[in-house]
Design a protein around this motif. Structure first.
Motif, PDB file in Angstrom:
ATOM      1  N   GLY A  59       0.822  -1.208   0.000  1.00  0.00           N
ATOM      2  CA  GLY A  59       0.000   0.000   0.000  1.00  0.00           C
ATOM      3  C   GLY A  59       0.852   1.253   0.000  1.00  0.00           C
ATOM      4  N   ALA A  60       1.888   1.254   0.842  1.00  0.00           N
ATOM      5  CA  ALA A  60       2.789   2.405   0.915  1.00  0.00           C
ATOM      6  C   ALA A  60       3.551   2.580  -0.396  1.00  0.00           C
ATOM      7  N   GLU A  61       3.955   1.453  -0.999  1.00  0.00           N
ATOM      8  CA  GLU A  61       4.677   1.535  -2.273  1.00  0.00           C
ATOM      9  C   GLU A  61       3.755   2.041  -3.381  1.00  0.00           C
ATOM     10  N   LEU A  62       2.501   1.623  -3.351  1.00  0.00           N
ATOM     11  CA  LEU A  62       1.526   2.084  -4.329  1.00  0.00           C
ATOM     12  C   LEU A  62       1.330   3.596  -4.210  1.00  0.00           C
ATOM     13  N   LYS A  63       1.185   4.070  -2.985  1.00  0.00           N
ATOM     14  CA  LYS A  63       1.038   5.514  -2.764  1.00  0.00           C
ATOM     15  C   LYS A  63       2.259   6.264  -3.288  1.00  0.00           C
ATOM     16  N   LYS A  64       3.445   5.733  -3.039  1.00  0.00           N
ATOM     17  CA  LYS A  64       4.694   6.358  -3.489  1.00  0.00           C
ATOM     18  C   LYS A  64       4.716   6.516  -5.004  1.00  0.00           C
ATOM     19  N   GLN A  65       4.293   5.476  -5.728  1.00  0.00           N
ATOM     20  CA  GLN A  65       4.299   5.536  -7.187  1.00  0.00           C
ATOM     21  C   GLN A  65       3.257   6.535  -7.712  1.00  0.00           C
ATOM     22  N   ILE A  66       2.086   6.602  -7.069  1.00  0.00           N
ATOM     23  CA  ILE A  66       1.053   7.570  -7.470  1.00  0.00           C
ATOM     24  C   ILE A  66       1.549   8.995  -7.224  1.00  0.00           C
ATOM     25  N   GLN A  67       2.137   9.218  -6.068  1.00  0.00           N
ATOM     26  CA  GLN A  67       2.642  10.549  -5.720  1.00  0.00           C
ATOM     27  C   GLN A  67       3.707  11.016  -6.708  1.00  0.00           C
ATOM     28  N   LYS A  68       4.652  10.127  -6.990  1.00  0.00           N
ATOM     29  CA  LYS A  68       5.766  10.493  -7.872  1.00  0.00           C
ATOM     30  C   LYS A  68       5.292  10.749  -9.296  1.00  0.00           C
ATOM     31  N   THR A  69       4.426   9.860  -9.815  1.00  0.00           N
ATOM     32  CA  THR A  69       4.009   9.951 -11.220  1.00  0.00           C
ATOM     33  C   THR A  69       2.924  11.001 -11.440  1.00  0.00           C
ATOM     34  N   CYS A  70       1.847  10.896 -10.673  1.00  0.00           N
ATOM     35  CA  CYS A  70       0.658  11.723 -10.939  1.00  0.00           C
ATOM     36  C   CYS A  70       0.739  13.121 -10.321  1.00  0.00           C
ATOM     37  N   ILE A  71       1.332  13.226  -9.146  1.00  0.00           N
ATOM     38  CA  ILE A  71       1.384  14.516  -8.455  1.00  0.00           C
ATOM     39  C   ILE A  71       2.630  15.301  -8.850  1.00  0.00           C
ATOM     40  N   GLU A  72       3.793  14.636  -8.791  1.00  0.00           N
ATOM     41  CA  GLU A  72       5.043  15.347  -9.055  1.00  0.00           C
ATOM     42  C   GLU A  72       5.318  15.517 -10.553  1.00  0.00           C
ATOM     43  N   LYS A  73       5.156  14.448 -11.325  1.00  0.00           N
ATOM     44  CA  LYS A  73       5.479  14.526 -12.764  1.00  0.00           C
ATOM     45  C   LYS A  73       4.268  14.841 -13.631  1.00  0.00           C
ATOM     46  N   LYS A  74       3.062  14.866 -13.031  1.00  0.00           N
ATOM     47  CA  LYS A  74       1.828  15.151 -13.759  1.00  0.00           C
ATOM     48  C   LYS A  74       1.592  14.145 -14.895  1.00  0.00           C
ATOM     49  N   GLY A  75       1.918  12.880 -14.622  1.00  0.00           N
ATOM     50  CA  GLY A  75       1.778  11.861 -15.651  1.00  0.00           C
ATOM     51  C   GLY A  75       0.739  10.813 -15.316  1.00  0.00           C
ATOM     52  N   LYS A  76       0.708   9.756 -16.126  1.00  0.00           N
ATOM     53  CA  LYS A  76      -0.216   8.641 -15.929  1.00  0.00           C
ATOM     54  C   LYS A  76       0.525   7.454 -15.315  1.00  0.00           C
ATOM     55  N   LEU A  77      -0.141   6.805 -14.368  1.00  0.00           N
ATOM     56  CA  LEU A  77       0.366   5.561 -13.811  1.00  0.00           C
ATOM     57  C   LEU A  77      -0.455   4.424 -14.399  1.00  0.00           C
ATOM     58  N   ILE A  78       0.169   3.622 -15.254  1.00  0.00           N
ATOM     59  CA  ILE A  78      -0.507   2.509 -15.934  1.00  0.00           C
ATOM     60  C   ILE A  78      -0.168   1.224 -15.189  1.00  0.00           C
ATOM     61  N   ILE A  79      -1.202   0.504 -14.729  1.00  0.00           N
ATOM     62  CA  ILE A  79      -0.978  -0.724 -13.968  1.00  0.00           C
ATOM     63  C   ILE A  79      -1.651  -1.903 -14.670  1.00  0.00           C
ATOM     64  N   PRO A  80      -0.875  -2.752 -15.355  1.00  0.00           N
ATOM     65  CA  PRO A  80      -1.459  -3.994 -15.885  1.00  0.00           C
ATOM     66  C   PRO A  80      -1.862  -4.893 -14.717  1.00  0.00           C
ATOM     67  N   ALA A  81      -3.095  -5.380 -14.730  1.00  0.00           N
ATOM     68  CA  ALA A  81      -3.565  -6.176 -13.590  1.00  0.00           C
ATOM     69  C   ALA A  81      -4.523  -7.253 -14.056  1.00  0.00           C
ATOM     70  N   PHE A  82      -4.334  -8.456 -13.538  1.00  0.00           N
ATOM     71  CA  PHE A  82      -5.258  -9.543 -13.839  1.00  0.00           C
ATOM     72  C   PHE A  82      -6.653  -9.177 -13.341  1.00  0.00           C
ATOM     73  N   SER A  83      -7.661  -9.538 -14.127  1.00  0.00           N
ATOM     74  CA  SER A  83      -9.040  -9.203 -13.771  1.00  0.00           C
ATOM     75  C   SER A  83      -9.480  -9.873 -12.487  1.00  0.00           C
ATOM     76  N   VAL A  84      -8.942 -11.067 -12.227  1.00  0.00           N
ATOM     77  CA  VAL A  84      -9.303 -11.820 -11.024  1.00  0.00           C
ATOM     78  C   VAL A  84      -8.176 -11.714 -10.003  1.00  0.00           C
ATOM     79  N   GLY A  85      -8.481 -11.186  -8.856  1.00  0.00           N
ATOM     80  CA  GLY A  85      -7.507 -11.145  -7.774  1.00  0.00           C
ATOM     81  C   GLY A  85      -6.732  -9.849  -7.705  1.00  0.00           C
TER      82      GLY A  85
END
Length: 470
Positions: free
Chosen positions: A227-253
């Motif tokens: 959770g903390a690592e996820l927040k770190k990546q959102i903060q760095k990409t979306c807040i600081e760099k004003k970019g998109k965070l793309i997360i490939p994720a399996f539909s189940v789980g």
């Protein structure tokens, strides 16, 4: 009694293990589709190595396509028996198999358009949506810890495997010539202390064990930290760099784990204020199914439901199902988080998002699960300078990050704990399946050090005789 390993034998896909009794009864443990096997994939999926119409029962561990994906093919080829699985597994399998059939029919349609113009023979899909619907009629729900006796001298009991919603380890007791053989098939084992699911359950002493080995030579990072690592990546990409965070994720789980982690961040007042999208019709459907099976949640989540009636929802979350909305999302330059299938980024909408984002340094591609080495996700994890997507070459200017702690598969310590309820000296053989060869060899040696005297790595279609106790 014999067992033959027709899939997940020195591979991580295509789970299929056939038990044959002296009286002719044949029981198939899982009926999974091979994935990511290159040019051999199609041939492997079209030839089981046994006759479908001779199979009496299927015992299904869980709904992931590499465990359930060839059930409609089995039915198409003549299987008419019963398929036993937990209620949640049945609900998820229906959604996944409908989706799988649709994709195959669409792919074959476009391939045949070209082949028709070239005068080449037309192809047929592995199965159709009609075959999938015919399969649904054969499903029979079985709850955890509710043993059922079948007329052929077979008793089946399911135990919670903690891998995904509804996943089960399969314990089979077979009586032949007045003597019993007890066999445990692990299915895919989940992790202990999962934030959503119960930990894998203990089970009775077995004579034979079939154990998965996906991460049998590794130890994951602590599950609590993502959770903390996820927040770190959102903060760095979306807040600081004003970019998109793309997360490939399996539909189940994986999609539901991400949503749960983001919901927790909101409850703690730590969720970054950006837009969040789940861009996958299948992921949307599966999330609804997961919400409909709270009986599968662990005690901590059951308690959370008393103050948060939807632990997979939070401010700023939007589900995208319409293709046009997905395309508009590609064109948008607004900072956001996009969770999209498939998890290996090899197909689906996420592949388009990556193609549209990969050359912009502001963006990040976050890999949060296992990726077959030759998949797009697997290739991105190697941090190449450029990469091929849809036949074009792209400069990899976006940041490539990973969160390894989110794996839903047990690591070596989890697998050891899963086996701890067994007296190793009483296990005649333990079969190591569902893993890459190098991992399996290392895991086998570790099992032998733990007292499992006969640890075997089966080859594809290899047959073994299972003997009753003297």
């Amino acid at each position: 009694m014999k067992i033959t390993f027709h899939g997940a034998a020195q591979t991580v896909t295509g789970s299929k293990h056939l038990i044959t009794l002296k009286n002719g009864t044949k029981i198939l443990l899982d009926c999974g589709m091979f994935q990511g096997m290159g040019k051999d994939t199609n041939e492997l999926n079209r030839n089981f190595g046994f006759k479908a119409n001779e199979v009496s029962y299927v015992f299904l561990s869980h709904a992931h396509i590499d465990h359930s994906g060839l059930l409609p093919r089995l039915v198409k080829d003549g299987f008419k028996g019963k398929i036993f699985a937990t209620p949640a597994t049945i609900d998820i399998a229906k959604a996944l198999l409908r989706d799988s059939a649709f994709i195959q029919e669409q792919d074959i349609y476009y391939m045949n358009k070209k082949r028709r113009l070239e005068g080449r023979p037309l192809l047929e899909p592995l199965y159709t949506e009609v075959d999938a619907r015919n399969t649904f009629e054969l499903f029979h729900p079985l709850n955890y810890n509710s043993p059922i006796k079948l007329p052929e001298g077979v008793e089946l009991q399911l135990f919670d495997a903690g891998h995904i919603i509804g996943s089960a380890s399969i314990f089979v007791t077979i009586t032949e010539d007045g003597k019993e053989i007890k066999l445990m098939f692990s299915g895919d084992v989940g992790r202990y202390r999962d934030p959503i699911l119960n930990s894998p359950e203990c089970y009775p002493q077995a004579d034979y064990i079939i154990i998965e080995s996906t991460y049998g030579n590794k130890v994951h990072a602590p599950i609590e930290g993502y959770g903390a690592e996820l927040k770190k990546q959102i903060q760095k990409t979306c807040i600081e760099k004003k970019g998109k965070l793309i997360i490939p994720a399996f539909s189940v789980g994986r999609t539901q784990e991400l949503l749960f982690a983001l919901n927790e961040l909101e409850l703690e007042g730590e969720l970054p204020p950006v837009d969040y999208y789940v861009d996958s019709p299948l992921s949307t459907t599966i999330t609804k199914i997961v919400k409909s099976h709270p009986e599968c949640y662990n005690r901590a989540l059951q308690n959370l439901l008393k103050r948060d009636n939807d632990p997979f929802d939070f401010k700023g979350l939007r589900y995208i199902t319409d293709k046009r909305d997905s395309q508009a999302l590609n064109k948008s330059i607004k900072p956001c988080v996009i969770i999209s299938a498939s998890g290996m980024a090899e197909a689906g909408r996420v592949k388009h998002h990556i193609a549209n984002s990969i050359e912009n340094w502001r963006n990040t591609i976050l890999i949060v699960g296992y990726c077959e080495p030759n998949s797009l996700g697997g290739r991105l994890k190697k941090h190449p300078e450029e990469i091929g997507i849809f036949g074009d070459r792209f400069a990899v200017n976006a940041d490539i990050q990973t969160i390894d702690s989110m794996s839903a598969h047990a690591d070596f310590n989890d697998l050891s704990q899963f086996l701890a309820c067994q007296d190793a000296s009483e296990v005649k053989q333990i079969f190591v399946v569902h893993g890459e060869p190098k991992v399996q060899k290392e895991f086998r040696l570790r099992l032998m050090k733990k007292g499992f005297k006969d640890a075997v790595i089966p080859q594809a279609h290899q047959e073994f005789e299972l003997k009753t106790k003297e």
